[in-house]
Motif scaffolding. Structure first.
Motif, PDB file in Angstrom:
ATOM      1  N   UNK A  72       0.811  -1.220   0.000  1.00 12.28           N
ATOM      2  CA  UNK A  72       0.000   0.000   0.000  1.00 12.28           C
ATOM      3  C   UNK A  72       0.843   1.268   0.000  1.00 12.28           C
ATOM      4  N   UNK A  73       1.964   1.253   0.741  1.00 14.91           N
ATOM      5  CA  UNK A  73       2.690   2.503   0.974  1.00 14.91           C
ATOM      6  C   UNK A  73       4.135   2.547   0.490  1.00 14.91           C
ATOM      7  N   UNK A  74       4.853   1.435   0.470  1.00  9.90           N
ATOM      8  CA  UNK A  74       6.298   1.500   0.264  1.00  9.90           C
ATOM      9  C   UNK A  74       6.800   0.870  -1.022  1.00  9.90           C
ATOM     10  N   UNK A  75       5.979   0.082  -1.682  1.00 10.96           N
ATOM     11  CA  UNK A  75       6.423  -0.590  -2.904  1.00 10.96           C
ATOM     12  C   UNK A  75       6.606   0.434  -4.026  1.00 10.96           C
ATOM     13  N   UNK A  76       7.484   0.123  -4.997  1.00  8.13           N
ATOM     14  CA  UNK A  76       7.669   1.050  -6.114  1.00  8.13           C
ATOM     15  C   UNK A  76       6.361   1.379  -6.843  1.00  8.13           C
ATOM     16  N   UNK A  77       5.455   0.422  -6.924  1.00  7.73           N
ATOM     17  CA  UNK A  77       4.144   0.664  -7.544  1.00  7.73           C
ATOM     18  C   UNK A  77       3.045   0.598  -6.494  1.00  7.73           C
ATOM     19  N   UNK A  78       3.265   1.291  -5.383  1.00  9.41           N
ATOM     20  CA  UNK A  78       2.314   1.276  -4.271  1.00  9.41           C
ATOM     21  C   UNK A  78       0.963   1.838  -4.696  1.00  9.41           C
ATOM     22  N   UNK A  79      -0.087   1.285  -4.113  1.00 12.32           N
ATOM     23  CA  UNK A  79      -1.446   1.752  -4.429  1.00 12.32           C
ATOM     24  C   UNK A  79      -1.639   3.197  -3.995  1.00 12.32           C
ATOM     25  N   UNK A  80      -1.094   3.542  -2.851  1.00 14.67           N
ATOM     26  CA  UNK A  80      -1.192   4.907  -2.338  1.00 14.67           C
ATOM     27  C   UNK A  80       0.175   5.567  -2.458  1.00 14.67           C
ATOM     28  N   UNK A  81       0.194   6.829  -2.726  1.00 12.17           N
ATOM     29  CA  UNK A  81       1.465   7.556  -2.881  1.00 12.17           C
ATOM     30  C   UNK A  81       1.626   8.581  -1.753  1.00 12.17           C
ATOM     31  N   UNK A  82       1.973   8.119  -0.551  1.00 15.25           N
ATOM     32  CA  UNK A  82       2.153   9.069   0.551  1.00 15.25           C
ATOM     33  C   UNK A  82       3.455   9.844   0.404  1.00 15.25           C
ATOM     34  N   UNK A  83       3.629  10.818   1.252  1.00 14.11           N
ATOM     35  CA  UNK A  83       4.879  11.587   1.280  1.00 14.11           C
ATOM     36  C   UNK A  83       6.020  10.697   1.803  1.00 14.11           C
ATOM     37  N   UNK A  84       7.231  11.136   1.520  1.00 10.09           N
ATOM     38  CA  UNK A  84       8.419  10.357   1.858  1.00 10.09           C
ATOM     39  C   UNK A  84       8.493   9.961   3.335  1.00 10.09           C
ATOM     40  N   UNK A  85       8.160  10.835   4.295  1.00 11.71           N
ATOM     41  CA  UNK A  85       8.262  10.408   5.696  1.00 11.71           C
ATOM     42  C   UNK A  85       7.410   9.174   6.027  1.00 11.71           C
ATOM     43  N   UNK A  86       6.214   9.085   5.455  1.00 14.49           N
ATOM     44  CA  UNK A  86       5.373   7.916   5.711  1.00 14.49           C
ATOM     45  C   UNK A  86       5.944   6.672   5.035  1.00 14.49           C
ATOM     46  N   UNK A  87       6.472   6.824   3.841  1.00 13.27           N
ATOM     47  CA  UNK A  87       7.105   5.694   3.144  1.00 13.27           C
ATOM     48  C   UNK A  87       8.274   5.176   3.978  1.00 13.27           C
ATOM     49  N   UNK A  88       9.105   6.080   4.472  1.00 12.76           N
ATOM     50  CA  UNK A  88      10.250   5.671   5.287  1.00 12.76           C
ATOM     51  C   UNK A  88       9.806   5.052   6.600  1.00 12.76           C
ATOM     52  N   UNK A  89       8.704   5.536   7.168  1.00  9.79           N
ATOM     53  CA  UNK A  89       8.184   4.946   8.410  1.00  9.79           C
ATOM     54  C   UNK A  89       7.716   3.514   8.174  1.00  9.79           C
ATOM     55  N   UNK A  90       7.032   3.268   7.065  1.00  9.17           N
ATOM     56  CA  UNK A  90       6.585   1.912   6.745  1.00  9.17           C
ATOM     57  C   UNK A  90       7.791   1.018   6.491  1.00  9.17           C
ATOM     58  N   UNK A  91       8.784   1.535   5.769  1.00  9.98           N
ATOM     59  CA  UNK A  91       9.996   0.747   5.534  1.00  9.98           C
ATOM     60  C   UNK A  91      10.698   0.417   6.850  1.00  9.98           C
ATOM     61  N   UNK A  92      10.772   1.402   7.746  1.00 11.12           N
ATOM     62  CA  UNK A  92      11.402   1.166   9.048  1.00 11.12           C
ATOM     63  C   UNK A  92      10.626   0.131   9.849  1.00 11.12           C
ATOM     64  N   UNK A  93       9.304   0.201   9.790  1.00 13.98           N
ATOM     65  CA  UNK A  93       8.472  -0.746  10.522  1.00 13.98           C
ATOM     66  C   UNK A  93       8.654  -2.172   9.989  1.00 13.98           C
ATOM     67  N   UNK A  94       8.586  -2.341   8.691  1.00 11.05           N
ATOM     68  CA  UNK A  94       8.677  -3.680   8.104  1.00 11.05           C
ATOM     69  C   UNK A  94      10.111  -4.216   8.164  1.00 11.05           C
ATOM     70  N   UNK A  95      11.067  -3.432   7.649  1.00  5.97           N
ATOM     71  CA  UNK A  95      12.451  -3.918   7.608  1.00  5.97           C
ATOM     72  C   UNK A  95      13.074  -3.962   8.992  1.00  5.97           C
ATOM     73  N   UNK A  96      12.795  -2.948   9.795  1.00  5.86           N
ATOM     74  CA  UNK A  96      13.269  -2.952  11.179  1.00  5.86           C
ATOM     75  C   UNK A  96      12.604  -4.052  11.985  1.00  5.86           C
ATOM     76  N   UNK A  97      11.323  -4.292  11.687  1.00  5.14           N
ATOM     77  CA  UNK A  97      10.619  -5.394  12.337  1.00  5.14           C
ATOM     78  C   UNK A  97      11.236  -6.736  11.987  1.00  5.14           C
TER      79      UNK A  97
END
Length: 138
Positions: A72-97
């Motif tokens: 939804x948020x972080x993939x190159x062809x994400x369904x939603x196109x949020x601003x960079x801070x939200x993309x980085x937060x999702x990446x941190x959550x998934x990859x950091x998780x």
């Protein structure tokens, strides 16, 4: 070292090709880290708890939730196109998780290695993203 008229240097198209190769290699590493994070989240979920049903639910559900967030948020062809801070937060959550999950199953050194690789990969991706594209004329 002297350069000859046909040798690649900083302004030559060969340099751009090398830069694109590094960009592609970083993208491959990013994809492998994403897959590793999903696998680690599943491993952690399957290892948590005493009840088999809970282990199955967390083992399949944790990576599934991460996959939905990512798509939804972080993939190159994400369904939603949020601003960079939200993309980085999702990446941190998934990859950091994923790194935290690796730590949770008893592999602290591997967790640190994964976390360092994630941070380095994301930083390099941001540098490439912010760089202006080189023109073919140099």
């Amino acid at each position: 070292m002297r350069t000859t008229p046909g040798s690649p240097d900083q302004g030559a198209p060969g340099h751009v090709l090398d830069e694109r190769s590094w960009y592609a290699a970083n993208d491959v590493l990013a994809f492998l880290l994403e897959l590793a994070a999903l696998a680690c989240l599943g491993w952690w979920g399957a290892a948590v708890g005493d009840v088999t049903a809970l282990r199955l639910l967390l083992g399949a559900g944790t990576p599934l939730v991460a996959l939905v967030l990512w798509s939804l948020f972080a993939a190159p062809r994400a369904r939603l196109r949020p601003r960079l801070p939200l993309v980085l937060a999702v990446k941190a959550l998934v990859l950091g998780g994923g790194a935290a999950a690796l730590y949770g199953v008893g592999h602290p050194v591997a967790a640190v290695v994964m976390a360092v690789a994630v941070v380095a990969n994301t930083a390099v991706a941001e540098v490439f993203r912010r760089r202006p594209t080189a023109s073919p004329t140099g």
